[in-house]
Design a protein around this motif. Structure first.
Motif, PDB file in Angstrom:
ATOM      1  N   ARG A  72      14.435  -5.096  14.877  1.00 19.83           N
ATOM      2  CA  ARG A  72      13.610  -5.863  13.956  1.00 19.83           C
ATOM      3  C   ARG A  72      14.469  -6.611  12.943  1.00 19.83           C
ATOM      4  NH1 ARG A  72       9.250  -3.391   9.677  1.00 19.83           N
ATOM      5  NH2 ARG A  72       8.756  -5.347   8.641  1.00 19.83           N
ATOM      6  N   ARG A  73      15.579  -6.007  12.528  1.00 20.04           N
ATOM      7  CA  ARG A  73      16.459  -6.675  11.569  1.00 20.04           C
ATOM      8  C   ARG A  73      17.086  -7.928  12.195  1.00 20.04           C
ATOM      9  NH1 ARG A  73      20.749  -3.355   8.732  1.00 20.04           N
ATOM     10  NH2 ARG A  73      20.425  -4.892   7.088  1.00 20.04           N
ATOM     11  N   LEU A  74      17.442  -7.851  13.458  1.00 17.13           N
ATOM     12  CA  LEU A  74      17.987  -9.036  14.124  1.00 17.13           C
ATOM     13  C   LEU A  74      16.941 -10.143  14.208  1.00 17.13           C
ATOM     14  CD1 LEU A  74      20.257  -7.793  17.043  1.00 17.13           C
ATOM     15  CD2 LEU A  74      20.925  -8.999  14.968  1.00 17.13           C
ATOM     16  N   ARG A  75      15.695  -9.757  14.457  1.00 16.04           N
ATOM     17  CA  ARG A  75      14.623 -10.768  14.493  1.00 16.04           C
ATOM     18  C   ARG A  75      14.427 -11.383  13.105  1.00 16.04           C
ATOM     19  NH1 ARG A  75       9.587  -7.991  17.116  1.00 16.04           N
ATOM     20  NH2 ARG A  75       8.667  -9.965  16.499  1.00 16.04           N
ATOM     21  N   ALA A  76      14.524 -10.556  12.073  1.00 19.68           N
ATOM     22  CA  ALA A  76      14.432 -11.084  10.708  1.00 19.68           C
ATOM     23  C   ALA A  76      15.577 -12.041  10.432  1.00 19.68           C
ATOM     24  CB  ALA A  76      14.448  -9.933   9.704  1.00 19.68           C
ATOM     25  N   PHE A  77      16.755 -11.694  10.919  1.00 15.05           N
ATOM     26  CA  PHE A  77      17.916 -12.560  10.739  1.00 15.05           C
ATOM     27  C   PHE A  77      17.708 -13.905  11.420  1.00 15.05           C
ATOM     28  CE2 PHE A  77      21.913 -14.115  12.583  1.00 15.05           C
ATOM     29  CZ  PHE A  77      22.607 -14.401  11.424  1.00 15.05           C
ATOM     30  N   ARG A  78      17.157 -13.882  12.631  1.00 11.28           N
ATOM     31  CA  ARG A  78      16.884 -15.142  13.341  1.00 11.28           C
ATOM     32  C   ARG A  78      15.912 -16.001  12.548  1.00 11.28           C
ATOM     33  NH1 ARG A  78      15.230 -13.338  19.331  1.00 11.28           N
ATOM     34  NH2 ARG A  78      14.184 -11.729  18.146  1.00 11.28           N
ATOM     35  N   ALA A  79      14.875 -15.353  12.001  1.00  7.84           N
ATOM     36  CA  ALA A  79      13.896 -16.111  11.214  1.00  7.84           C
ATOM     37  C   ALA A  79      14.548 -16.722   9.982  1.00  7.84           C
ATOM     38  CB  ALA A  79      12.740 -15.203  10.814  1.00  7.84           C
ATOM     39  N   ALA A  80      15.378 -15.943   9.310  1.00 10.22           N
ATOM     40  CA  ALA A  80      16.057 -16.450   8.112  1.00 10.22           C
ATOM     41  C   ALA A  80      16.945 -17.639   8.452  1.00 10.22           C
ATOM     42  CB  ALA A  80      16.879 -15.331   7.473  1.00 10.22           C
ATOM     43  N   GLN A  81      17.616 -17.586   9.595  1.00  8.67           N
ATOM     44  CA  GLN A  81      18.450 -18.716  10.022  1.00  8.67           C
ATOM     45  C   GLN A  81      17.617 -19.987  10.177  1.00  8.67           C
ATOM     46  OE1 GLN A  81      21.689 -19.227  10.505  1.00  8.67           O
ATOM     47  NE2 GLN A  81      22.294 -17.171   9.887  1.00  8.67           N
ATOM     48  N   SER A  82      16.417 -19.835  10.711  1.00  8.28           N
ATOM     49  CA  SER A  82      15.545 -21.007  10.901  1.00  8.28           C
ATOM     50  C   SER A  82      14.942 -21.471   9.584  1.00  8.28           C
ATOM     51  CB  SER A  82      14.424 -20.662  11.885  1.00  8.28           C
ATOM     52  OG  SER A  82      14.947 -20.386  13.163  1.00  8.28           O
ATOM     53  N   PHE A  83      14.495 -20.515   8.766  1.00  6.98           N
ATOM     54  CA  PHE A  83      13.775 -20.867   7.548  1.00  6.98           C
ATOM     55  C   PHE A  83      14.679 -21.488   6.490  1.00  6.98           C
ATOM     56  CE2 PHE A  83       9.853 -17.884   7.774  1.00  6.98           C
ATOM     57  CZ  PHE A  83       9.636 -18.282   9.078  1.00  6.98           C
ATOM     58  N   PHE A  84      15.934 -21.019   6.403  1.00  5.60           N
ATOM     59  CA  PHE A  84      16.792 -21.408   5.289  1.00  5.60           C
ATOM     60  C   PHE A  84      17.911 -22.359   5.700  1.00  5.60           C
ATOM     61  CE2 PHE A  84      15.594 -16.871   4.106  1.00  5.60           C
ATOM     62  CZ  PHE A  84      14.428 -17.283   3.472  1.00  5.60           C
ATOM     63  N   SER A  85      17.819 -22.913   6.888  1.00 11.19           N
ATOM     64  CA  SER A  85      18.898 -23.783   7.368  1.00 11.19           C
ATOM     65  C   SER A  85      19.004 -25.079   6.568  1.00 11.19           C
ATOM     66  CB  SER A  85      18.680 -24.110   8.854  1.00 11.19           C
ATOM     67  OG  SER A  85      17.459 -24.793   9.048  1.00 11.19           O
TER      68      SER A  85
END
Length: 671
Positions: free
Chosen positions: A268-281
């Protein structure tokens, strides 16, 4: 779902409708009220009519307004296509609406292919569009917004996984900034409390890292990943916050626990990391991924593969193409596969700061709460991490008003001691016992070399490799401590227990780390019990025994500072190791005149009478006397009173008689 996809076969049975709430919602409640005789065929006919009417009025049905606006924001941030948006909206509704979830469950257990077919039918899309949108390389998966469960067949709600249940609720119910949508899995980093001066001991690494991160933020460089490791409390998270402050950017931290305080899985943390990469790029930001052990660690003995190992291909691609620079933090580097390590731009070890830095941090964290003497004792502790000191100071500052004068300093020491003891480190009390005694005089050491001359030469050279050998208690460690103070250099003391590990290869890493840390801190490196590492390789029984000696010799050769090794067993040392020492000094039992001087000094320190000539003659006849014997007798006097010089002489005679040399030769023990 009920009509074209035939979920009605489970909803409508020959005995009645399976879900009364769904029946009422659809306007079929009269079939469950008992006012009319149940007829399954009539129910199916009415259900088909309702479906036909709903299809005709589809154009007037709007997506819930909050969901529509939030999805539109995410589409811009993550680059979602129209198909992606449709699937995301449906997935959110299915996860948040009980009737939709129940209806989807009536479709039964679906394979991925069946799910693609079902979604195509529900959303009016082609199967190829759905398949592409939910592929592993699709935007939904890469952003972590919607992931396709690939663990065989399951219900639709289990096959379509969202970031979290809180994410589904937030995106449906509030107009939110992306940070708010991720609040249970990604949080803004806290403000930094330290300064760059507190990290001067890793200045060489920071001189590269700071401009590199600045360049990445200004140019949009992709694939920027930095791995920072070090024992707990050395300030890894604080350094990340400090870098964000220095670079004037936002810091977002991938959480390791949810709102209830329960741990979040590595997946789940890796999925959160992926989302953060997309949201904050598109924001000037850094991402902090702390405690990466739950992602990278593989437990071979129990057949457990870490999340990173099971997603190795994806993670490798991510480390090469992530848009937001990321700081990965860990307590140990051995948890990482070498294939991952080589993909990090920088790997930085953050050790416990050297003594002068520890003193600076203690002053900053504790201020007037800590008395000067206590500060001196605590600064001596090589294992005192910054976080331990700041946390103790934070606790005591909260209750300072309820404490009497002078108790704040004791309380801080007490708290720090409890933490260090639990971690298996030296406590302040133990460290104070190991400090150089006041009035220490190197002239009271019986050495085969002029130690004062050695000290004078080292003032100029400030580098060398010394081996101090001889019987226990002759003052080897004390001289190393005095020499560091005399040269005005920090002291780093390492013992066998600090460096030896049960894991193959870890001892070599600890040895290399000790030499590197001492060189970076400009410290004198003092190693006790060096025979534990430099045993003669001719007697080695295992390969690791040889590799350990080889590593030690390599580090000695490359070390540009002052290294002092002490041993009681010089004959056991590897011959190649002996050749690498610039100077080998034998420290032996006290000479008669030195014994007399120490007797006088110790008598004065204990408030006893001045020794008589007869007592001087007695101490001169103790052939195996060492400074350590006087120290042992002084410690004994704290709980067993010594009232006269004769009682001290009796205690010293007992100390000598217990030694192996004394057992072989009883001469010299006449009172």
């Amino acid at each position: 779902m009920l009509v074209p996809l035939k979920a009605s076969q489970k909803f409508v049975s020959v005995h009645g409708l399976e879900n009364d709430g769904l029946a009422d919602f659809l306007g079929l409640g009269h079939w469950t009220s008992g006012f009319c005789e149940y007829d399954a065929k009539a129910v199916i006919a009415e259900l088909r009519a309702l479906h036909k009417a709903a299809e005709l009025g589809f154009a007037s049905v709007l997506t819930p307004p909050h969901l529509a606006r939030n999805v539109a924001r995410l589409a811009i941030l993550a680059g979602l296509s129209e198909v992606d948006c449709r699937i995301l909206e449906f997935t959110v509704l299915m996860h948040t609406n009980e009737l939709m979830r129940d209806t989807a469950a009536m479709l039964g257990y679906l394979s991925s292919a069946n799910l693609f077919f079902a979604l195509a039918g529900v959303l009016g899309l082609s199967e190829s569009q759905v398949r592409g949108s939910l592929s592993a390389r699709g935007t939904l998966a890469r952003s972590g917004l919607v992931s396709l469960g690939r663990q065989g067949t399951s219900t639709a709600v289990d096959k379509l996984e969202l970031l979290s249940s809180d994410f589904a609720d937030s995106i449906l119910s509030i107009d939110a900034d992306p940070v708010d949508l991720l609040k249970d899995i990604v949080v803004p980093g806290a403000a930094a409390q330290l300064t760059m001066d507190d990290y001067a001991h890793v200045g060489a690494s920071l001189s590269i890292l700071r401009p590199y991160l600045k360049h990445a933020l200004e140019t949009g460089r992709e694939g920027v990943n930095v791995f920072i490791h070090g024992t707990p409390g050395t300030g890894k998270s604080e350094l990340a916050r400090l870098l964000a402050r220095e670079l004037e950017c936002e810091l977002f931290e991938v959480t390791s626990e949810d709102d209830d305080g329960d741990p979040v899985t590595g997946e789940r943390r890796l999925r959160a990391f992926r989302a953060a990469q997309s949201f904050f790029s598109q924001r000037r930001s850094l991402i902090l991924f702390d405690e990466v052990e739950d992602v990278f660690t593989t437990d071979v003995s129990h057949g457990h593969r870490g999340v990173a190992q099971s997603r190795k291909g994806w993670l490798n691609r991510m480390l090469e193409g992530n848009k937001v620079p990321t700081l990965w933090l860990s307590n140990a580097v051995h948890s990482l596969d070498a294939a991952f390590i080589r993909r990090f731009d920088m790997v930085i070890e953050l050790p416990v700061p050297p003594r002068h830095r520890r003193e600076q941090i203690l002053r900053h964290a504790c201020g007037p709460l800590l008395e000067p003497e206590a500060l001196e004792r605590l600064a001596e502790l090589e294992s005192l991490a910054p976080a331990v000191a700041t946390r103790a100071a934070s606790v005591v500052s909260c209750i300072q008003g309820a404490m009497s004068d002078g108790k704040s300093s004791e309380a801080i020491e007490h708290l720090i001691a409890g933490t260090l003891e639990a971690q298996g480190h030296r406590t302040p009390k133990r460290a104070s016992l190991e400090r150089l005694p006041s009035g220490y005089d190197p002239g009271l050491i019986n050495a085969d070399t002029d130690l004062a001359e050695v000290a004078s030469g080292l003032i100029q050279a400030r580098a060398g490799r010394l081996c101090l050998y001889g019987p226990a208690g002759t003052g080897k460690t004390a001289y190393g401590r005095w020499l560091a103070r005399h040269l005005g250099m920090p002291l780093m003391v390492k013992r066998a227990s600090d460096l030896m590990s049960k894991w193959v290869g870890d001892s070599e890493k600890s040895i290399a780390r000790a030499f590197r840390s001492a060189e970076e801190a400009g410290a004198v490196l003092l190693m006790d019990e060096v025979d534990s590492f430099l045993q003669d390789r001719r007697g080695a029984r295992a390969s690791w025994e040889v590799s350990q000696v080889n590593e030690f010799l390599t580090q000695m050769e490359g070390f540009e500072g002052l290294f002092i090794a002490s041993t009681n067993l010089v004959r056991h040392l590897d011959q190649a190791a002996l050749r690498r020492f610039d100077l080998k000094v034998k420290l032996d039992f006290l000479k008669p005149d030195q014994a007399c001087r120490l007797l006088c000094l110790q008598s004065a320190a204990m408030g006893l009478c001045v020794p008589t000539p007869a007592q001087h003659a007695s101490v001169m006849r103790l052939a195996f006397l060492t400074p350590g014997d006087f120290a042992a007798v002084a410690r004994r006097a704290r709980f067993q009173r010594i009232a006269s010089v004769d009682e001290m002489l009796a205690a010293l005679t007992t100390e000598c008689a217990l030694k192996e040399e004394g057992a072989r030769n009883a001469l010299g023990f006449l009172g």
